[in-house]
Scaffold this active site. Structure first.
Site, PDB file in Angstrom:
ATOM      1  CG  ASN A 314       5.351 -31.571  -1.019  1.00 40.59           C
ATOM      2  OD1 ASN A 314       6.345 -32.169  -1.417  1.00 40.59           O
ATOM      3  ND2 ASN A 314       4.918 -31.641   0.232  1.00 40.59           N
ATOM      4  CG  HIS A 316       0.321 -28.659  -2.251  1.00 44.51           C
ATOM      5  ND1 HIS A 316       0.095 -29.998  -2.132  1.00 44.51           N
ATOM      6  CD2 HIS A 316       0.878 -28.293  -1.082  1.00 44.51           C
ATOM      7  CE1 HIS A 316       0.497 -30.429  -0.958  1.00 44.51           C
ATOM      8  NE2 HIS A 316       0.973 -29.409  -0.302  1.00 44.51           N
ATOM      9  CB  CYS A 351      -5.155 -24.515  -3.562  1.00 43.54           C
ATOM     10  SG  CYS A 351      -5.248 -22.947  -4.445  1.00 43.54           S
TER      11      CYS A 351
END
Length: 418
Positions: A314, A316, A351
């Site tokens: 995804n 991240h 993040c």
């Protein structure tokens, strides 16, 4: 004409009208003479005469010379009569080949089976998992590898949390609900929705060691109107001892807008048949996790950056990576004298690959002076944030003294030494 002459030469035609004549082949001649055959009564006599072979292209065609040794000997013993027994093939070669194959297989098996037999070796450590308990619980086994253990010769907390994440994804896959996303169902994939974890609690009773095989059970339940709770139980497959209990809360997020989303009714219809009606395996820690900054943190580690290998599909950072980052700022003496026995994680935001992070740690409780003594030997509070930016994660960790350190003494740690 030549063919018929050659045939008659090899297969003589008996003629009663002519006497037998000598047959010549080259410089040698063979006189077949008269061939007589008498019946048992002596009344029947047959004469066989051989015709002289014709010439083909100037060369005589006839029978080859019969050597003297080939002449019938009336005194030579006749071969034994053909019976069923002496017509059987010789099986000795086949039996020898089969014996050789079996001996080679036995030798190979003995070379592979040199290890002592243990009950846990009967378990397939590469089990891909299966659904049990009326199709609601997913179970999978994991063998602790040598590269998954740390300095204490036990599996790290990151290894165990990776096992939890793996079983969660395999549960969705085995149930036939895996779409194109990372754990997304087909209806979620149509709407660009993915699952993200918001809170997770893990309690560790004992860490497995190298060579242990652990059994992980996981299932899902509803959590409010737009959430899902997933629980795990990890046992030692050999003894049945409970090693780890974990519980987590998940919500949906749009992977294009990166905003949280309600659960669509179509997606709810896919996942609700797999919901169990069971309480959490871990009592919720309702204490508020404080926000940390440079002024109140005891230890700060800056300059943490994600690597390409830290990203999931995804795009991240994998949520297990956050655990390693918050422990980076924990004091070295604490890591040497205590072991992590509990962790509570609150994920604030994702993040990205270009983020630069700070890890902050505060020694929150010591043995004998507050509520931490009731459950853990010591507690720490943690924060992971983007430098000069928002928080990524808040966490609380519980620590208990190790049984023995390298010199045989009990581990000791205090905030003053941090």
């Amino acid at each position: 004409m030549a063919a018929s002459a050659a045939t008659s030469a090899f297969f003589p035609v008996p003629s009663p009208d002519y006497p037998a004549k000598p047959t010549k082949h080259g410089n040698d001649s063979v006189n077949l003479g008269s061939m007589k055959s008498k019946s048992a009564s002596g009344a029947l006599q047959v004469k066989a005469n051989a015709q002289a072979p014709p010439k083909i292209n100037g060369s005589s065609v006839g029978l080859a010379k019969i050597p003297e040794t080939a002449k019938a000997d009336d005194n030579a013993p006749s071969p034994p009569p053909r019976t069923f027994i002496n017509q059987l093939p010789d099986w000795s070669m086949l039996l020898a080949a089969i014996t050789t194959v079996f001996l080679a297989a036995e030798k190979q098996w003995m070379m592979l089976d040199w290890k002592p037999r243990r009950s846990d070796m009967l378990i397939d450590p590469f089990d891909l998992g299966r659904i049990v308990q009326d199709g609601l619980v997913f179970r999978q086994n994991f063998s602790i590898r040598s590269y998954e253990i740390g300095a204490d010769r036990t599996a790290s907390i990151e290894t165990l949390m990776n096992h939890l994440q793996e079983t969660a994804l395999n549960h969705v896959k085995t149930a036939g609900l895996l779409g194109e996303g990372f754990g997304s169902t087909p209806e979620m994939t149509k709407r660009n929705l993915i699952w993200v974890v918001t809170k997770m609690q893990v309690l560790v009773n004992r860490y497995p060691t190298w060579g242990d095989v652990v059994q992980v059970d996981t299932w899902v339940c509803g959590s409010g109107k737009n959430g899902m709770r997933r629980d795990w139980l990890v046992r030692d497959i050999n003894t049945g001892e409970m090693l780890i209990r974990a519980s987590s809360v998940w919500v949906m997020m749009n992977k294009l807008t990166r905003k949280l989303s309600k659960i669509p009714e179509e997606a709810r219809g896919e996942i609700e048949p797999y919901f169990m009606n069971s309480p959490p395996v871990v009592d919720e820690d309702s204490r508020k996790l404080p926000k940390l900054d440079d002024s109140c943190a005891d230890h700060v580690l800056a300059g943490l950056t994600p690597k390409w290998s830290d990203l999931d599909v995804n795009q991240h950072v994998n949520n297990v990576k956050y655990v390693g980052w918050i422990l980076e700022s924990a004091p070295q003496q604490l890591l040497e004298t205590h072991e992590l026995c509990a962790i509570t994680l609150e994920y604030k935001r994702e993040c990205g690959k270009d983020s630069v992070l700070q890890s902050l740690t505060k020694i929150a409780g010591e043995e004998g002076n507050d509520e931490a003594e009731k459950t853990h030997g010591m507690e720490c509070e943690h924060s992971l944030r983007i430098e000069t930016g928002p928080e990524i994660l808040r966490a609380r960790t519980g620590w208990r003294p190790k049984e023995k350190n390298g010199d045989g003494a009990m581990g000791e740690f205090s905030a003053e030494n941090a």
